[in-house]
Each structure stands twice: as structure tokens, then as C-alpha cells.
Design an enzyme around this catalytic site. Structure first.
Site, PDB file in Angstrom:
ATOM      1  N   SER A  79     -17.345  -3.499  11.717  1.00 24.67           N
ATOM      2  CA  SER A  79     -16.467  -4.048  10.993  1.00 24.67           C
ATOM      3  C   SER A  79     -16.079  -4.206   9.705  1.00 24.67           C
ATOM      4  O   SER A  79     -16.532  -3.478   8.697  1.00 24.67           O
ATOM      5  CB  SER A  79     -15.335  -4.890  11.597  1.00 24.67           C
ATOM      6  OG  SER A  79     -14.732  -6.020  10.871  1.00 24.67           O
TER       7      SER A  79
ATOM      8  N   TYR B 190     -18.134 -13.692  11.116  1.00 21.72           N
ATOM      9  CA  TYR B 190     -18.137 -12.334  11.713  1.00 21.72           C
ATOM     10  C   TYR B 190     -18.499 -11.709  10.995  1.00 21.72           C
ATOM     11  O   TYR B 190     -18.939 -11.071  11.431  1.00 21.72           O
ATOM     12  CB  TYR B 190     -17.102 -12.393  12.257  1.00 21.72           C
ATOM     13  CG  TYR B 190     -16.475 -10.978  12.386  1.00 21.72           C
ATOM     14  CD1 TYR B 190     -16.392 -10.889  13.798  1.00 21.72           C
ATOM     15  CD2 TYR B 190     -15.400 -10.845  12.035  1.00 21.72           C
ATOM     16  CE1 TYR B 190     -15.970  -9.862  14.420  1.00 21.72           C
ATOM     17  CE2 TYR B 190     -15.568  -8.626  11.926  1.00 21.72           C
ATOM     18  CZ  TYR B 190     -15.606  -8.758  13.417  1.00 21.72           C
ATOM     19  OH  TYR B 190     -15.021  -7.396  14.267  1.00 21.72           O
TER      20      TYR B 190
END
Length: 271
Positions: free
Chosen positions: A146, A159
Site C-alpha cells: 500500500s 493498517y
């Protein structure tokens, strides 16, 4: 004489998180490019719907149940996929979800859950297939990272921490697997239009969007599509022997700006 034997024509792929979003699109794209594909996820019925579509289009695919937080589930899923398709040549570790929230307000168990899915789960998948790849002296380990791992974003601390740790793991794999023929790659999506995170209540999404704007992380409202990432991941898997994609980041292109009077004049003068 070539430095490496070419990749085989038939390369079974295992896609974790294939029931929706990037994983589903990647499975479909790999199958369209000739890869036999095992679609793995907790929602195995969703995977089966995609399998039926892939087969109807002439591809080869199977659906297997997978929970990356359960070691036994990972072992059984890889075993089932191998029995149906053959030894796994390509792993796409893309299972995951996200949980928006400020770190100071987030229970440690919720923080740990993100690590279990995105880091420990990815490690379990890797260890389930890497020995066979080393023995065959070829294979692709492709991890979905990500852009949050590269540039942290408020309300996505758990996250982001998990994905940043994933970067460290993949970087170490690249060093430790050098000379084995096994390639480890990580693909970083920017903002992508999937269900992950966006089905959270407005009281979580709203403050996050406000803080992203404050920190300059919401430049425009265009998003990548899952198919954009699927093409990138397939490109990584198809890279000929002799090179590998270590890191790839995709960002959504901004909407075209209005043409200014100066730009219009430059075009007219050029004509």
C-alpha cells in the site's frame, strides 16, 4: 546460451483475497493471460462465482476456502490448490481489510488484528509455498502492499504499520532469496475503489477524510480501479527470467484540469 531457463508455459497461481476487489480482478486477469488460478478467500462462494465465469471464458480455475489468520486453513488451501492445479508457481498475497481509527483510541486487539492479516498472514502464505519454489529454482512471490506503507496517513495507523512491516519482510526476502531463482516483489496501490474500508460507518470515514485533507493527502477524488492493479500484478508475474520487479507503486491519475487561456493561446500559436 541463456542465463536462465525460460519460465514454463503453465504456471499455476494462488491468489489470496480473491473474492472481491484487487484480488478478484487479479485472478480474472491472470486467468485471461493463461495462468491456471486458485481463487482463495473466506467467502469461497464468491470465489466460486468467479471460477464459473473464468471457466466459461475458457480459463482454468478452482476456488478454495482460506483464512490467512488460521495456520491450518493456509496449509489446507495450498494443499487443495496444488492437488487441483499443480505446484504453485505464482503467489499473490492480497488478503486483507482495514480498520479506520486514531491509534490512541484503537484497542490493541484491533491493532493486532491488522498485523495478523496483512503481515503474519502474508508470511504464512509465503512459507507454505516457498520451499517448493526454491527446490524448482523458480517462482514469484507477489505481495500487495500500500502507498500507506510509504507515506503514512492519519486514521490508518494500524493498517499502515502492518503494510510498512510487510515492506521490511519483502525486502529481506529479496536479499535472502537472491540466487535461488525465486523472486519476491511488492506492488503498492494508491487509493483504489474497492469495498475495503469504505463500508465503515460515516463517523469513522468522515474524520479520516478531514485529516487527509489537512495533511495534503487528498489532492483529488479520482481512484484507481481494481483492474489497474490486476494488470500491474500480472505484468510482474509475466516478467521474463533475468530481471524482476522489486517495488511498484500505482497512483490514480488526476482528472484533467481546465485548459487555461495561456494554454489555449499556445496551442493556437503552434497551429
Amino acid at each position: 546460451m541463456p542465463r536462465f531457463d525460460p519460465l514454463p508455459d503453465r504456471r499455476p497461481a494462488f491468489v489470496a483475497g480473491a473474492s472481491s476487489g484487487i484480488g478478484a480482478a487479479t485472478a480474472v486477469e491472470l486467468a485471461a493471460n493463461g495462468f491456471p488460478v486458485a481463487l482463495a478467500a473466506r467467502r469461497v462462494e464468491k470465489c466460486q462465482e468467479l471460477v464459473d465465469k473464468i471457466r466459461a471464458d475458457g480459463g482454468e480455475a478452482v476456488a478454495v476456502a482460506l483464512d490467512v489468520t488460521d495456520p491450518g486453513s493456509v496449509t489446507e488451501a495450498v494443499k487443495a490448490a496444488t492437488a487441483e492445479l499443480g505446484e504453485i508457481e505464482v503467489l499473490v498475497a492480497g488478503a486483507g481489510d482495514t480498520n479506520f481509527g486514531r491509534l490512541a483510541e484503537m484497542p490493541t486487539d484491533d491493532f493486532d488484528a491488522q498485523l495478523q492479516i496483512h503481515l503474519i498472514g502474508a508470511n504464512r502464505l509465503m512459507t507454505a509455498v516457498v520451499d517448493g519454489m526454491i527446490e524448482r529454482r523458480r517462482g514469484d512471490l507477489i505481495f500487495v502492499g500500500s502507498d500507506v506503507a510509504l507515506r503514512q496517513r492519519p486514521h490508518m495507523g494500524a493498517y499502515g504499520a502492518a503494510k510498512a512491516a510487510l515492506v521490511a519482510m519483502v525486502t529481506n526476502l529479496q536479499m535472502e532469496l537472491e540466487g535461488t531463482g525465486v523472486r519476491a516483489s511488492i506492488v503498492h496501490p494508491g487509493p483504489t475503489m474497492t469495498a475495503m474500508g469504505w463500508n465503515l460507518p460515516v463517523e469513522k470515514i468522515g474524520p479520516a477524510l478531514e485529516d487527509w485533507a489537512k495533511w495534503g493527502q487528498a489532492r483529488h477524488n479520482y481512484f484507481l480501479r481494481p483492474a489497474d492493479l490486476a494488470r500491474a500484478i500480472t505484468f510482474v508475474a509475466q516478467t521474463p527470467r533475468g530481471g524482476f520487479i522489486a517495488n511498484m507503486e500505482l497512483q490514480p491519475e488526476a482528472p484533467l484540469a481546465e485548459t487555461t487561456d495561456r494554454q489555449k493561446l499556445a496551442v493556437e500559436e503552434g497551429n
